[in-house]
Scaffold this active site. Structure first.
Site, PDB file in Angstrom:
ATOM      1  N   TYR A 125       0.857  -1.187   0.000  1.00 16.66           N
ATOM      2  CA  TYR A 125       0.000   0.000   0.000  1.00 16.66           C
ATOM      3  C   TYR A 125       0.889   1.233   0.000  1.00 16.66           C
ATOM      4  O   TYR A 125       1.918   1.278   0.687  1.00 16.66           O
ATOM      5  CB  TYR A 125      -0.901   0.019   1.241  1.00 16.66           C
ATOM      6  CG  TYR A 125      -1.623   1.338   1.443  1.00 16.66           C
ATOM      7  CD1 TYR A 125      -2.897   1.538   0.923  1.00 16.66           C
ATOM      8  CD2 TYR A 125      -1.027   2.386   2.139  1.00 16.66           C
ATOM      9  CE1 TYR A 125      -3.557   2.755   1.096  1.00 16.66           C
ATOM     10  CE2 TYR A 125      -1.675   3.591   2.318  1.00 16.66           C
ATOM     11  CZ  TYR A 125      -2.936   3.775   1.795  1.00 16.66           C
ATOM     12  OH  TYR A 125      -3.573   4.982   1.957  1.00 16.66           O
ATOM     13  N   GLU A 213      -3.589   7.652  -3.835  1.00 18.31           N
ATOM     14  CA  GLU A 213      -3.590   6.405  -3.063  1.00 18.31           C
ATOM     15  C   GLU A 213      -3.523   5.226  -4.024  1.00 18.31           C
ATOM     16  O   GLU A 213      -4.383   5.092  -4.892  1.00 18.31           O
ATOM     17  CB  GLU A 213      -4.841   6.310  -2.192  1.00 18.31           C
ATOM     18  CG  GLU A 213      -4.859   5.051  -1.322  1.00 18.31           C
ATOM     19  CD  GLU A 213      -6.117   4.951  -0.480  1.00 18.31           C
ATOM     20  OE1 GLU A 213      -6.015   5.013   0.749  1.00 18.31           O
ATOM     21  OE2 GLU A 213      -7.215   4.812  -1.080  1.00 18.31           O
TER      22      GLU A 213
END
Length: 408
Positions: A125, A213
């Site tokens: 991530y 993101e």
């Protein structure tokens, strides 16, 4: 301004960020053709059909009335068309949409990047955003990427790493290497992650974005580093420098009342309360929302009409607030500095008469230039409008009228 995954990936590609490639489709037939193109251009026999909405959690989310997930693997172009048929026109509910969900009008048919190879694929991530406490951009990353990232952040915060970027120097090469090292990478994957981080930060910085993101960032079975998903929020205040981004806006994904408010240059955010508020100035709006809560109510919205409120903006604000069926009262709180209070009072009365049949109480608190005259205009209008000069008086009126409404 949020944009779709397929749009975000196009931006990333321009800055050299490796992404999971694909093609957008709005019909099942287009999805079938897209799957064929994915096979022919990227050598991927299987494809992934991904619902395009402005929300995360699509892999775990499902279409209302069925068990269709927002992200599914298709083993053939025909299967891609079938999946698209099930998704398009449906309402997808995820952890981020709330129970109302979002309508799916497009799908992205992308290459399957979880192919067999020498190494085991691994998901990471990574996001880039502004840390307001340190006044620096920060890269947040972890080895625990994928669909359970919220649980990782809640239950294992020690696995979340942060790298702050000084605004005077920007991202340094050693910082990109540090990130790749802390992710446990080596060899080809290490080098690719360094390139990936540098390109991602450059894309974020050059586009004046509020957030990038990427979840997951994938290390493929042949050690490539690619963005499988991309969630991008562009800074509205910087769009004047990026006029080409305006065409990326999807109004269907936004709250209709917020879109309508934007037409009148009103700063409006819908909330879940029962007291609508119309204020000039963001600071005063926040204070007004606090007063509403202290009086026993809950703010139904944030609405800043700015410093040049007139009859037209007041009327527009009225209509927008009253379109919310949960609103049981409206509090108008205006400080007459740039704008005269009597002008606002006349605007309130005119708007009230034009709208007609207003059944909820309206409390108007005007302070500043010509406040006394404004109170007289309100009091003598003969309308169901309550005036106040002191903010506490306005709060007391809100409390009193809400109680009357509850016992009626």
């Amino acid at each position: 301004m949020n944009i779709h995954e397929y749009q975000a990936k196009e931006i990333l590609k321009k800055y050299g960020v490796a992404v999971q490639n694909g093609f957008v489709a709005e019909t099942p037939e287009e999805a079938r053709i897209a799957a064929e193109k994915v096979r022919d251009e990227f050598g991927s026999d299987w494809s992934v059909v991904k619902a395009q909405i402005h929300a995360g959690g699509r892999g775990k989310g499902s279409i209302i009335g069925s068990e269709q997930r927002g992200v599914q693997v298709a083993k053939s172009p025909e299967k891609a068309a079938e999946i698209a048929q099930n998704l398009l026109g449906g309402t997808l509910v995820t952890i981020q949409t709330g129970p109302a969900g979002k309508l799916v009008s497009k799908v992205l048919v992308a290459q399957d990047v979880f192919y067999p190879g020498e190494f085991e694929p691994k998901e990471y991530y990574m996001s880039v955003l502004l840390d307001r406490q340190t006044k620096q951009n920060v890269i947040i990353y972890t080895t625990e990427g994928g669909m359970d990232i919220e649980e990782v952040a809640e239950n294992h915060p020690e696995k979340i790493y942060k790298e702050w970027i000084h605004p005077a120097t920007g991202l340094q090469a050693f910082q990109a290497r540090k990130i790749a090292f802390k992710l446990g990478l080596e060899g080809k994957a290490f080098k690719e992650m360094v390139v990936f981080v540098s390109a991602l930060y450059r894309a974020y910085d050059d586009t004046d974005s509020a957030m990038f993101e990427i979840n997951p960032v994938l290390k493929t079975s042949d050690q490539k580093i690619i963005a499988v998903d991309a969630k991008v929020n562009l800074d509205d205040n910087a769009l004047f420098r990026h006029k080409d981004f305006l065409e990326l806006r999807d109004l269907a994904e936004e709250d209709p009342t917020e879109v309508e408010a934007g037409k009148y240059n009103l700063n409006y955010v819908k909330l879940d309360g029962n007291v609508g508020c119309m204020v000039n100035g963001a600071g005063l709006a926040m204070a007004t929302m606090d007063i509403i809560k202290l009086s026993g109510g809950e703010p139904a919205n944030f609405l800043d009409v700015g410093g040049t409120a007139n009859a037209e903006t007041v009327e527009a604000g009225f209509r927008i607030i009253m379109s919310d069926p949960n609103v049981k009262a409206i509090l108008i709180n205006i400080f007459g500095g740039i704008v005269r209070c009597d002008r606002v009072a006349n605007g309130v009365v005119d708007a009230y008469k034009k709208i007609g049949d207003v059944k909820i109480p309206i409390i108007v608190r005007l302070q500043g230039t010509n406040a006394e005259e404004a109170k007289r205009i309100i009091d003598e209008s003969g309308l169901k409008v309550y005036s106040a000069i002191v903010l506490k008086d306005a709060a007391d009126l809100v409390e009193k009228l809400l109680k009357e409404e509850a016992t009626a």
